[in-house]
Design a protein around this motif. Structure first.
Motif: not given
Length: 93
Positions: A53-61, A82-89
């Protein structure tokens, strides 16, 4: 195009490994594995999923959000939200 398109094979390999871990957990429970051993493997599987999940988030950012910011406008605001909401989840999980 997704932010992880260059890493797709790597992400899929990691997810398949996690899938194997989950099947191993099922076998442990099916055969009456020791509670602490099952919990230890659940923890390892959870950490593996968090890592993906962190890898995908990093790629997304680095890809989707960065591109939207470069273009500006309402799409940039939407991607940041959208990214902030994903981080919160992820933090709630």
């Amino acid at each position: 195009m997704t932010g992880y398109h260059e890493d797709k094979d790597h992400v899929l390999r990691r997810l398949r490994r996690i899938e194997g871990q989950v099947r191993g957990l099922q076998r442990m429970v099916d055969t009456g594995g020791y509670c602490i051993d099952v919990l230890t493997q659940i923890s390892a599987t959870t950490k593996a999923l968090q890592s993906v999940a962190l890898h995908l988030l990093d790629d997304h950012l680095g890809h989707c959000v960065q591109d939207a910011i470069a273009r500006g406008g309402s799409e940039a605001d939407a991607r940041i939200t959208e990214a902030s909401n994903a981080i919160a989840r992820l933090l709630r999980a």
